[in-house]
Design a protein around this motif. Structure first.
Motif, PDB file in Angstrom:
ATOM      1  N   LEU A 100      -0.302 -11.278   2.623  1.00 12.96           N
ATOM      2  CA  LEU A 100       0.439 -10.242   1.994  1.00 12.96           C
ATOM      3  C   LEU A 100      -0.511  -9.185   1.611  1.00 12.96           C
ATOM      4  O   LEU A 100      -0.154  -7.915   1.275  1.00 12.96           O
ATOM      5  N   PHE A 101      -1.560  -9.817   0.845  1.00 11.24           N
ATOM      6  CA  PHE A 101      -2.384  -8.564   0.164  1.00 11.24           C
ATOM      7  C   PHE A 101      -3.070  -7.726   1.219  1.00 11.24           C
ATOM      8  O   PHE A 101      -3.145  -6.547   0.881  1.00 11.24           O
ATOM      9  N   ILE A 102      -3.643  -8.428   2.158  1.00 14.95           N
ATOM     10  CA  ILE A 102      -4.478  -7.491   3.167  1.00 14.95           C
ATOM     11  C   ILE A 102      -3.474  -6.527   3.788  1.00 14.95           C
ATOM     12  O   ILE A 102      -3.484  -5.224   3.954  1.00 14.95           O
ATOM     13  N   ARG A 103      -2.412  -6.945   4.471  1.00 14.28           N
ATOM     14  CA  ARG A 103      -1.290  -5.993   5.208  1.00 14.28           C
ATOM     15  C   ARG A 103      -0.766  -5.194   4.150  1.00 14.28           C
ATOM     16  O   ARG A 103      -0.335  -4.086   4.319  1.00 14.28           O
ATOM     17  N   GLY A 104      -0.414  -5.742   2.832  1.00 11.36           N
ATOM     18  CA  GLY A 104       0.593  -4.848   2.238  1.00 11.36           C
ATOM     19  C   GLY A 104      -0.294  -3.601   1.649  1.00 11.36           C
ATOM     20  O   GLY A 104       0.066  -2.484   1.421  1.00 11.36           O
ATOM     21  N   LEU A 105      -1.677  -4.039   1.353  1.00 17.66           N
ATOM     22  CA  LEU A 105      -2.375  -2.830   0.640  1.00 17.66           C
ATOM     23  C   LEU A 105      -2.950  -1.837   1.750  1.00 17.66           C
ATOM     24  O   LEU A 105      -2.992  -0.856   1.403  1.00 17.66           O
ATOM     25  N   THR A 106      -2.932  -2.393   3.137  1.00 14.73           N
ATOM     26  CA  THR A 106      -3.357  -1.360   4.101  1.00 14.73           C
ATOM     27  C   THR A 106      -2.114  -0.626   4.554  1.00 14.73           C
ATOM     28  O   THR A 106      -1.999   0.347   5.542  1.00 14.73           O
TER      29      THR A 106
ATOM     30  N   GLY B 241       6.150  -9.332  -1.723  1.00 22.02           N
ATOM     31  CA  GLY B 241       4.714  -9.068  -1.309  1.00 22.02           C
ATOM     32  C   GLY B 241       4.571  -8.021  -0.192  1.00 22.02           C
ATOM     33  O   GLY B 241       3.641  -7.366  -0.176  1.00 22.02           O
ATOM     34  N   ALA B 242       5.572  -8.038   0.691  1.00 22.77           N
ATOM     35  CA  ALA B 242       5.582  -7.208   1.700  1.00 22.77           C
ATOM     36  C   ALA B 242       6.056  -5.927   1.429  1.00 22.77           C
ATOM     37  O   ALA B 242       5.526  -4.927   2.049  1.00 22.77           O
TER      38      ALA B 242
END
Length: 265
Positions: A173-179, A44-45
Motif C-alpha cells: 500500500l505504501f509503495i503503490r499509493g505513494l507512486t 491505503g489504496a
C-alpha cells in the motif's frame, strides 16, 4: 477565504485519511480481527490518489468540475478501465503467448480513457464547456480510480501470498499509493487534458498534440513497467508530475480567458 480553503483542502484530506488509516491499523493489530483488512486496504489504496486529486482540482482555475462528475469518473473510470484492460490483456496474452510491456501500456492507457471521453462529450453537450483543465482533472479522477483498484488488488494478493502478513500489505500500500500520482493518475490526466484542449480549439496542431501526448504517456508507462530501481522511478515520476503541472498551468489560461461559447454554471 473560499479560494484559500480550496487550495489547502488537500492537507485536510491527507491528515484525516492518515488518522483513519492508523486507527484501522491499530484496531486490526490489537484485535487481530480480519474484518478490518478491507477497510485498511481501501484507505491505503485511495488516500494518496485522493489527496493528489484534491490538490490538483484546487489549481484548475476559476472553472470547477462538479464533485458528482469527479466521483463518476473515479468510480466508473476505475471499474470499467480495470475490467476492459484486464480482459484485453488476458485475450492478447492467450493469443500471443507473451505480452510485451508496450502492449500493456497501450491497452491500459486506452481503457482508462473510456469513461473520461464519455464524460467529456457529455459536458460539451450539456454545458457547452470546453476548458482543458476540466478534462485534465476528470482524467486525474479516472486515473485515481484505476490506480486505487489496481493497488487494492496487489495488496490483496500480497496478503494471500504472505499468508496473512499485514506488514506485506502495508508495504504494498505504501509503495503503490505513494507512486500512484506519478503513474496512472498523472498519465490519464495528461491525455484527457490534451483531448479537451483539442475540443476547446480544434486544429491540426492540437490533434498532433493529443496524439503526441498519448504516445508520450504510453512510453512513460512502458518504461515504468519495464525497468526497476528507485532512480528510474524517481526520474519517471519527476517527468510525469512535472509534465502534468506544466500542462495544468498552461490550461489555466483557458479558464481565465474562455474559448468558444463557454457558459458558467
Amino acid at each position: 477565504m473560499g479560494d484559500r480553503w480550496r487550495r489547502w483542502a488537500w492537507v485536510g484530506v491527507l491528515v484525516i485519511g492518515l488518522i483513519l488509516y492508523v486507527a484501522v491499523l491499530r484496531t486490526l493489530v490489537s484485535t487481530k480481527n480480519p474484518n478490518f483488512v478491507p477497510a485498511l486496504i481501501l484507505l491505503g489504496a485511495t488516500l494518496v490518489p485522493l489527496t493528489f486529486l484534491t490538490f490538483a482540482q484546487a489549481r484548475t482555475g476559476r472553472w470547477q468540475v462538479p464533485a458528482s462528475v469527479l466521483v463518476t469518473s473515479a468510480f466508473f473510470g476505475g471499474v470499467i478501465g480495470t475490467v476492459v484492460a484486464g480482459t484485453l490483456e488476458y485475450d492478447t496474452l492467450r493469443g500471443l503467448g507473451t505480452l510485451p510491456m508496450l502492449f500493456v501500456a497501450l491497452i491500459e492507457e486506452s481503457a482508462k480513457l473510456i469513461v473520461p471521453v464519455i464524460l467529456l462529450f457529455t459536458v460539451v453537450a450539456q454545458h457547452r464547456r470546453r476548458v482543458p483543465s476540466d478534462g485534465l482533472i476528470i482524467g486525474i479522477a479516472a486515473g485515481m480510480g484505476f490506480a486505487a483498484l489496481e493497488t487494492m488488488g496487489y495488496a490483496f494478493s500480497a496478503l494471500l501470498s504472505s499468508q496473512g502478513n499485514i506488514g506485506a500489505v502495508e508495504q504494498t500500500l505504501f509503495i503503490r499509493g505513494l507512486t500512484a500520482p506519478a503513474g496512472h493518475t498523472a498519465w490519464t490526466g495528461l491525455t484527457a487534458g490534451a483531448l479537451w484542449a483539442l475540443l476547446a480549439s480544434p486544429s491540426v496542431t492540437r490533434l498532433f498534440g493529443f496524439i503526441g501526448t498519448f504516445l508520450g504517456v504510453v512510453v512513460l508507462h512502458t518504461l515504468w513497467d519495464t525497468f526497476s530501481g528507485s532512480l528510474v522511478f524517481v526520474v519517471l515520476a519527476i517527468i510525469s508530475i512535472g509534465w502534468l503541472f506544466w500542462e495544468l498551468r498552461r490550461y489555466r489560461t483557458f479558464g481565465e480567458h474562455p474559448v468558444g461559447q463557454l457558459q458558467p454554471h
